[in-house]
Write a protein that holds these residues in place. Structure first.
Motif, mmCIF file in Angstrom:
data_model
loop_
_atom_site.group_PDB
_atom_site.id
_atom_site.type_symbol
_atom_site.label_atom_id
_atom_site.label_comp_id
_atom_site.label_asym_id
_atom_site.label_seq_id
_atom_site.Cartn_x
_atom_site.Cartn_y
_atom_site.Cartn_z
ATOM 1 N N GLU A 13 64.736 102.774 51.140
ATOM 2 C CA GLU A 13 65.441 101.684 52.666
ATOM 3 C C GLU A 13 63.800 101.311 53.169
ATOM 4 N N SER A 43 70.501 90.713 50.591
ATOM 5 C CA SER A 43 71.692 90.588 51.645
ATOM 6 C C SER A 43 71.018 91.686 53.070
ATOM 7 N N SER A 45 69.636 94.630 53.531
ATOM 8 C CA SER A 45 70.211 96.206 53.452
ATOM 9 C C SER A 45 69.108 96.399 52.034
ATOM 10 N N CYS A 46 69.329 97.549 51.982
ATOM 11 C CA CYS A 46 68.479 97.975 50.314
ATOM 12 C C CYS A 46 69.225 98.452 50.025
ATOM 13 N N ALA A 48 72.834 98.866 49.780
ATOM 14 C CA ALA A 48 73.613 97.776 49.617
ATOM 15 C C ALA A 48 73.291 96.229 48.113
ATOM 16 N N SER A 114 64.288 93.706 50.418
ATOM 17 C CA SER A 114 64.679 94.577 51.646
ATOM 18 C C SER A 114 65.217 95.894 51.341
ATOM 19 N N CYS A 115 63.672 96.480 50.256
ATOM 20 C CA CYS A 115 63.091 98.020 49.634
ATOM 21 C C CYS A 115 61.840 97.517 49.516
ATOM 22 N N GLU A 140 76.666 103.522 50.909
ATOM 23 C CA GLU A 140 76.423 102.495 49.248
ATOM 24 C C GLU A 140 76.174 103.587 48.173
#
Length: 324
Positions: A13, A43, A45-46, A48, A114-115, A140
């Motif tokens: 993350e 999105s 969010s890593c 997710a 996002s990662c 998640e």
């Protein structure tokens, strides 16, 4: 098949390129040289987005991408100096590869922006599984299940792992003529069912299976579809079982939160292996001499040392008599 013929991508993350360790959310592997297609996601969010890493058809991935299908093809190979390189099509035009030579930990991901990610061989993962460790994984991760295969009946010698998502059908090639193959021979089909390495193994179709819960509550069930018949059994987590698909292999089912919280429990480094038994220990003490020094020279040096030592003692004794 060997650990060096496998690779693993770990996603984090944290976007800090200097220190992302301790923020992992998912791990997925493959066979070096095989091409693999990933559903991209962004999105914000890593945790997710990496549901799409484990299974692009999972309900969580579908909710993340909102029906927008956009894929990238990757291929991990060894470069000319023997280091891993990651080649993918997410940064350039379709059908073209952009290869990153020996990517380091915490590199920015173009597939999941996002990662950040790390790329390791199977051997490197076994040598240092703590790179995957994270305290209190995010919510998640609770939807992920990992199946870990081992090459011994105690589930200690790690072979390969695959990440799966809840309520999604997964396919596993079933090996034909089990007596012809070892566990290592067939793990390529477990890790990369459509890869080139699996083509060398005789298979008889796919076994379809999925994990689910009744009405969204415990216990977790493992369901298998075979010839139109479905059989569901309650999952016994962290129980070492012989594989019905791959000869000589044993497997264990682990929750994603448990694997990431304590990876060293399931992927044992070589330093934790049992010590050698007395029958395996060397029966002779190895010589500590340089190869160009003979035993005769050693005896001469030893005798000379004794003579000098005696002379020193006599001299000291003579001095004491003079003083008296």
């Amino acid at each position: 098949f060997s650990l060096n013929s496998t690779y693993y991508l770990i996603y984090f993350e944290s976007l800090d390129s200097r220190n992302c360790i301790g923020t992992s959310v998912a791990i997925e592997g493959g066979m070096v040289g095989d091409r693999k297609t990933f559903q991209t996601a962004n999105s914000g969010s890593c945790a997710a987005d990496t549901a799409c890493l484990l299974d692009p058809t999972s309900p969580r991935c579908i909710s993340v991408i909102g029906g927008q299908v956009d894929t990238a093809e990757i291929r991990v190979t060894y470069n000319e100096v023997g280091s891993l390189q990651l080649c993918d099509t997410s940064n350039v035009g379709a059908g073209e590869d952009l290869c990153l030579l020996n990517p380091q930990n915490c590199d920015a991901s173009s597939i999941y922006p996002s990662c950040t990610y790390a790329l390791l061989t199977g051997s490197e993962l076994v040598a240092g599984p703590s790179i995957l460790q994270r305290e209190n994984p995010p919510e998640e991760v609770e939807d992920s299940i990992y199946v870990l295969y081992y090459t011994n009946e105690d589930c200690i010698k790690f072979g390969a792992l695959r990440g799966l998502m809840m309520d999604t059908v997964n396919e596993f090639p079933q090996v034909e003529d089990l007596e012809l193959y070892t566990c290592q021979d067939t793990l390529a089909c477990f890790l990369s069912p459509n890869g080139e390495a699996c083509e060398d193994v005789n298979t008889v179709g796919m076994t379809r299976s999925y994990f689910t819960t009744e009405n969204g509550t415990s216990p977790l069930l493992s369901c298998t579809e075979d010839a139109g018949n479905e059989t569901c059994t309650e999952v016994e987590f962290e129980t070492c079982k012989p594989s019905e698909l791959y000869p000589g292999c044993y497997y264990s089912t682990v929750r994603g939160v448990d694997l990431i919280s304590n990876p060293i429990r399931y992927i044992t480094p070589p330093t934790n292996a049992p010590s050698a038994s007395p029958s395996e220990m060397p029966t002779e003490t190895p010589s500590m001499l340089p190869t160009d020094v003979s035993e005769g020279q050693v005896r001469s040096v030893f005798i000379s040392s004794v003579v000098i030592y005696v002379a020193v003692l006599l001299f000291s004794f003579g001095m004491e008599l003079c003083l008296l």
